[in-house]
Scaffold this motif. Structure first.
Motif, short mmCIF file in Angstrom:
data_model
loop_
_atom_site.label_atom_id
_atom_site.label_comp_id
_atom_site.label_asym_id
_atom_site.label_seq_id
_atom_site.Cartn_x
_atom_site.Cartn_y
_atom_site.Cartn_z
N ASP A 1 0.90 -1.29 -0.15
CA ASP A 1 0.13 -0.10 -0.02
C ASP A 1 0.49 1.62 0.42
OD1 ASP A 1 -2.29 -1.33 -0.07
OD2 ASP A 1 -2.68 -1.29 2.35
N LEU A 2 1.90 1.01 0.60
CA LEU A 2 2.65 2.17 1.17
C LEU A 2 3.39 2.68 -0.32
CD1 LEU A 2 4.34 4.05 3.08
CD2 LEU A 2 6.17 2.63 3.36
N LEU A 3 3.85 1.94 -0.72
CA LEU A 3 4.53 2.21 -2.53
C LEU A 3 3.63 2.54 -3.49
CD1 LEU A 3 7.03 -1.17 -2.02
CD2 LEU A 3 7.56 0.89 -1.71
N PHE A 4 2.28 1.70 -3.27
CA PHE A 4 1.13 1.97 -4.55
C PHE A 4 0.84 3.60 -4.33
CE2 PHE A 4 -3.16 2.22 -5.21
CZ PHE A 4 -3.01 2.34 -6.59
N GLY A 5 0.84 3.59 -3.20
CA GLY A 5 0.04 5.51 -2.82
C GLY A 5 1.72 6.32 -3.21
N MET A 6 2.64 5.80 -2.59
CA MET A 6 3.63 6.50 -2.99
C MET A 6 4.20 6.55 -4.94
SD MET A 6 5.74 8.24 -1.59
CE MET A 6 5.95 9.49 -2.45
N CYS A 7 3.74 5.22 -5.51
CA CYS A 7 3.71 6.04 -6.91
C CYS A 7 2.52 6.62 -7.76
CB CYS A 7 3.54 4.29 -7.35
SG CYS A 7 5.37 2.96 -6.87
N GLN A 8 1.49 6.89 -6.87
CA GLN A 8 0.59 7.82 -7.29
C GLN A 8 0.82 8.66 -7.08
OE1 GLN A 8 -0.72 5.30 -9.46
NE2 GLN A 8 -3.30 5.47 -9.10
N GLU A 9 1.39 9.08 -5.62
CA GLU A 9 1.02 10.58 -5.51
C GLU A 9 2.47 10.89 -6.82
OE1 GLU A 9 -0.52 11.83 -2.86
OE2 GLU A 9 0.75 13.67 -4.33
N LEU A 10 3.53 10.10 -7.11
CA LEU A 10 4.35 10.91 -7.40
C LEU A 10 3.64 11.24 -8.76
CD1 LEU A 10 7.96 8.77 -6.29
CD2 LEU A 10 7.23 11.42 -6.23
N LYS A 11 2.95 10.08 -9.25
CA LYS A 11 2.69 10.49 -10.46
C LYS A 11 1.82 11.58 -10.66
CE LYS A 11 2.01 5.83 -12.17
NZ LYS A 11 1.82 4.49 -12.38
N ARG A 12 0.88 11.87 -9.89
CA ARG A 12 -0.01 13.05 -9.61
C ARG A 12 0.69 14.34 -9.72
NH1 ARG A 12 -4.01 10.13 -6.88
NH2 ARG A 12 -2.56 10.71 -4.83
N LYS B 1 3.52 14.89 -11.15
CA LYS B 1 4.40 14.81 -12.24
C LYS B 1 5.93 14.58 -12.05
CE LYS B 1 1.24 16.83 -14.85
NZ LYS B 1 0.25 15.62 -14.93
N ILE B 2 5.95 13.69 -11.60
CA ILE B 2 7.46 13.24 -10.65
C ILE B 2 7.84 11.45 -11.66
CG2 ILE B 2 8.83 13.06 -8.75
CD1 ILE B 2 7.55 14.74 -7.26
N THR B 3 8.71 11.35 -11.69
CA THR B 3 8.92 9.95 -12.18
C THR B 3 9.38 9.43 -11.19
OG1 THR B 3 10.73 10.84 -13.71
CG2 THR B 3 10.77 9.01 -14.33
N VAL B 4 8.65 8.53 -11.26
CA VAL B 4 8.67 7.37 -10.34
C VAL B 4 10.17 6.73 -9.83
CG1 VAL B 4 7.62 5.08 -8.75
CG2 VAL B 4 6.33 6.74 -10.62
N PRO B 5 11.10 6.80 -9.65
CA PRO B 5 12.35 6.10 -9.09
C PRO B 5 12.47 4.92 -9.14
CG PRO B 5 12.09 6.93 -7.06
CD PRO B 5 10.82 7.44 -7.70
N SER B 6 13.38 4.08 -9.63
CA SER B 6 13.35 2.82 -10.57
C SER B 6 13.17 1.61 -9.73
CB SER B 6 14.68 2.31 -12.37
OG SER B 6 15.73 2.27 -10.99
N GLU B 7 13.89 2.07 -8.64
CA GLU B 7 14.32 1.05 -7.24
C GLU B 7 12.61 0.82 -6.66
OE1 GLU B 7 16.58 2.87 -4.50
OE2 GLU B 7 16.77 0.93 -2.51
N MET B 8 12.33 2.10 -6.88
CA MET B 8 10.13 2.29 -6.09
C MET B 8 9.85 1.38 -7.14
SD MET B 8 7.59 5.37 -5.15
CE MET B 8 8.55 5.19 -3.24
N VAL B 9 9.86 0.77 -8.35
CA VAL B 9 8.94 0.57 -9.11
C VAL B 9 9.08 -0.52 -9.45
CG1 VAL B 9 8.68 -0.17 -11.89
CG2 VAL B 9 8.83 2.36 -10.73
N ASN B 10 10.48 -1.13 -9.03
CA ASN B 10 11.08 -2.66 -8.74
C ASN B 10 10.19 -3.07 -7.44
OD1 ASN B 10 12.84 -2.95 -10.48
ND2 ASN B 10 14.32 -2.28 -10.25
N SER B 11 10.50 -2.69 -6.60
CA SER B 11 9.84 -2.80 -4.72
C SER B 11 8.76 -3.57 -4.91
CB SER B 11 10.81 -2.16 -4.26
OG SER B 11 12.00 -1.54 -3.71
N LEU B 12 7.85 -1.89 -5.56
CA LEU B 12 6.28 -2.68 -5.61
C LEU B 12 6.19 -3.68 -7.07
CD1 LEU B 12 3.62 -1.61 -5.84
CD2 LEU B 12 3.73 -0.42 -7.58
N MET B 13 6.78 -4.18 -7.72
CA MET B 13 6.85 -5.23 -8.82
C MET B 13 7.29 -6.10 -8.08
SD MET B 13 9.08 -7.74 -10.30
CE MET B 13 10.16 -6.95 -10.39
#
Ligand SMILES: [Zn+2]
Ligand SMILES: [Zn+2]
Length: 725
Positions: free
Chosen positions: A505-516, A518-530
């Motif tokens: 939930d934390l990683l997903f929420g953070m990704c959404q917030e960054l997208k909102r 308009k900040i690029t989601v760091p790849s480390e975060m994408v990987n962790s979420l994946m």
């Protein structure tokens, strides 16, 4: 007037007596004076010389008189002519005598009527025209009433009444008769009352109750005679309820007042009535009347002092916002020793100092503070909040002192106390830090932010605090990049502790917030979420019964076992079983062998232990042979960026070097030809797979919201998905 003129005027009089009219004309011409001409004209009329009189009045251009004289020329009868001439020269008694001795005595009556000389007219009518007596009497009565001679007026109105017995003699039409009699009756009503015969007056007015003007007139007369009961009754009949209620009140006829009460919209009367009822001790009725009169203070007073109904009193005060009323209620509650209510109403009545002192002396500062906080506009109250903060500081309550210093606008001082509270007590830590962060976000004060960060990372006391606070601070300051870094650290901690849902939930929420933002989601975060998302998908595919999907996900998770330290053995066990079921024998055997190593062996669930041991034993080390291929490796799909073939479980293309977004249903890389996105979270998915996964329960595996399946379609615009990656 010169002596000469006076002499001539006297001469004119003498000559007129001698009826020397030719000389008179010359003198008048000489005098050229209207009075002289008038004298001459009257003399001519006296002489009944109409010819001459006409000439005189024509000469002085009195055309009215000329016309009248022209008519008289036709009259041949001497007395009648003389009567008219006397009338026109204002000698009425003479005119009357002449008329009466002429052939037309009624002229005398007509003359008196025209002159409004009703008394004389009446005398003549008795002799000449008895059927006119009623009408003349009525006219006479009107005149008498006007001059204030009410007794005579009454007498004449009575005489004017035409009863049934007189009908044969009257010359009036039916309608005229009716209105004549009504005028008489109205006159009788008014004057009978004035003359003291109120019974008779009221009896007559009752016959004419449709005439509201008359009824009100009679009411006014009675009112002026101080006959209030009768006046009130008539006012009521005339529809003047206010005055009626007023008079009923004067004579203390409260039953009548309460009957009329609904119709009266006069605060003063309502208030008087209320007071009267209160005097009588009828408090319930009094309260009702006070409410109508909007005298809230009295309403509150009665509810508290007599009706023992503080609930209603409180309601009234809240609705009417009566400050005095609130004070009254505060006193009431103080008497009952209910200090918290007393404080509340003191605040409501704007007696903050009193409320503060009461709160301090009764140890109820929390109640006072909370009541103040409930006030929408507490900017004006900063002085009050400061007093509260100082009180708590003296009481050594750092949490509350800090909170109220912040509310009073002294953020730095407030945060200092809050951090003190957070350090002192674990119990208060959450609330204190929450307030401190709020204050930092509100004030954007660099020093305050620094102070909080130092505290959170342990700079001040050597104890680093839970990362969630740092994350919360960054988020409320809108420092999204710092927040993302912190979120990664926290997610790692959560994952290590086995709290996969929290981490997800934390990683997903953070990704959404960054997208909102308009900040690029760091790849480390994408990987962790994946990775964590892949873990959550496993049991969903097992439930669907697609063991190939769950096996591939388990392979991915098992290859990153260090990220799931709390569940190593269960993950490996599932991997063995699912790979078996999916026919991935090599992988199954590999995981089984790992499990059989000393450190994990004893932790294997007894249900599976035997089976796994047998599996490893039978293989006899066969799995170690190189060149043994696995079905799992074989599937390739196209890179959506460059159309190069990429193994479906891999998330980067070795040709174009792009990292490829993962499918939220399978964890595989997405493919252009079979692409969709969740309509809610907009994460991409392979359409055919996600439709299978959620066919039983249409809930997005990423954002956990219900999906409208009709919105899940093949995405034409795949570029937008690739761009947003
Ligand atoms: Zn590529
Ligand atoms: Zn979703």
């Amino acid at each position: 007037m010169t002596d000469k003129t006076r002499l001539k005027t006297e001469l004119l009089r003498d000559i007129l007596k001698l009826r020397r009219f030719q000389d008179s004309w010359k003198i008048c011409e000489y005098l050229n004076d209207s009075e002289a001409w008038d004298l001459f004209g009257k003399a001519a009329i006296n002489d009944m010389d109409i010819e001459l009189a006409t000439r005189i009045y024509r000469h002085v251009q009195n055309s009215g008189f000329v016309n009248a004289l022209e008519k008289l020329k036709l009259i041949e009868e001497r007395n009648l002519l003389a009567g008219h001439l006397a009338n026109s020269s204002n000698r009425y008694d003479l005119a009357q005598t002449l008329f009466l001795s002429s052939s037309q005595p009624l002229e005398a009556l007509e003359m008196r009527q025209n002159l409004l000389q009703w008394s004389e007219a009446l005398t003549l009518a008795k002799r000449l025209a008895p059927n006119q007596i009623p009408i003349i009497s009525r006219e006479y009565a009107v005149q008498l009433e006007f001059t204030g001679d009410y007794t005579s007026a009454l007498d004449n109105y009575e005489k004017g009444l035409i009863g049934d017995e007189d009908l044969s003699t009257t010359s009036l039409s039916e309608d005229d008769l009716k209105s004549h009699n009504e005028l008489c009756k109205a006159g009788i009503s008014r004057n009978a009352i004035r003359c003291g015969n109120t019974r008779r007056g009221i009896e007559f007015v009752s016959q004419l109750s449709h005439n509201k003007v008359l009824v009100e007139e009679c009411a006014t007369i009675l009112d002026s005679m101080k006959l209030y009961s009768d006046a009130a009754l008539l006012y009521e009949k005339s529809g003047n309820y206010e005055r009626a209620a007023n008079l009923y009140m004067k004579v203390k006829n409260f039953n009548k007042v309460s009957d009329l009460f609904e119709k009266v919209d006069n605060k003063e009367i309502q208030s008087q009535y209320a007071k009267a009822k209160e005097m009588e001790g009828k408090y319930r009725e009094a309260v009702k009347a006070y409410i109508k009169a909007e005298e809230w203070l009295d309403v509150v007073r009665l509810y508290l002092d007599y009706l023992n109904n503080p609930g209603e009193a409180v309601k009234i005060v809240r609705e009417s916002k009566s400050i005095e009323g609130a004070k009254m209620i505060a006193k009431f509650f103080q008497k009952l020793n209910d200090m918290s209510s007393a404080i509340e109403f003191l605040v409501m009545s704007k007696c903050h100092d009193e409320a503060y002192r009461l709160a301090q002396s009764t140890n109820q500062m929390d109640i006072y503070a909370n009541i103040l906080l409930d006030y929408a506009d507490n900017h004006e109250l900063s002085q009050d909040f400061l007093s509260i903060a100082i009180h708590y500081e003296q009481e050594r309550d750092a949490l509350r002192a800090g909170k109220f210093y912040c509310i009073a606008g002294q953020n730095k001082k407030g945060v200092k106390f809050l951090l003190q509270a957070a350090a002192l007590s674990n119990e208060d830590q959450n609330q204190a830090l929450h307030l401190a962060i709020e204050s930092a976000a509100d004030s954007k004060d660099e020093q305050i932010i620094r102070m909080i960060i130092d505290f959170l990372i342990g700079e001040t006391d050597g104890v680093p605090k839970d990362f969630k606070y740092l994350f919360r601070l960054y988020m409320s300051l809108k420092y999204y990049r710092e927040a993302a870094k912190t979120a990664l650290i926290i997610a790692r901690e959560e994952q290590n502790a086995g709290n996969y849902r929290n981490a997800h939930d934390l990683l997903f929420g953070m990704c959404q917030e960054l997208k909102r933002q308009k900040i690029t989601v760091p790849s480390e975060m994408v990987n962790s979420l994946m990775l964590i998302h892949s873990y959550t998908l496993i049991k969903l595919w097992i439930r669907v019964g697609d063991h190939m999907r769950s096996a591939k996900l388990l392979i991915r998770v098992a290859n990153n076992l260090s990220r799931f330290p709390e569940h190593i053995v269960p993950i490996l066990t599932s991997a063995v079983i699912e790979c078996q079921r999916a026919g991935l024998k090599r992988e199954s055997l590999e995981f089984a062998t790992t499990l059989m190593k000393g450190e994990y062996r004893d932790q294997i669930d007894l249900k599976f232990k035997k089976k796994i041991e047998t599996l490893v034993r039978k293989s006899g080390g066969a799995h170690l042979r190189t060149g043994d291929t696995s079905d799992a490796d074989l599937i390739h799909t196209l890179c959506p960026y460059c159309d190069n073939e990429v193994i479906d479980t891999e998330l980067s293309c070795h040709k174009c070097r792009n990292s490829i977004p993962f499918c939220i249903a399978t964890g595989l890389h997405i493919i252009k030809e079979d692409l969709t996105v969740c309509p809610n979270c907009h994460f991409p998915a392979i359409l055919s797979h996600i439709l299978r996964l959620i066919s039983n329960e249409p809930i997005c595996p990423m954002c956990n919201t219900t999906i409208d399946l009709t919105q899940m379609a093949q995405l034409e615009d795949f570029q937008s998905v690739l761009d947003s990656n």
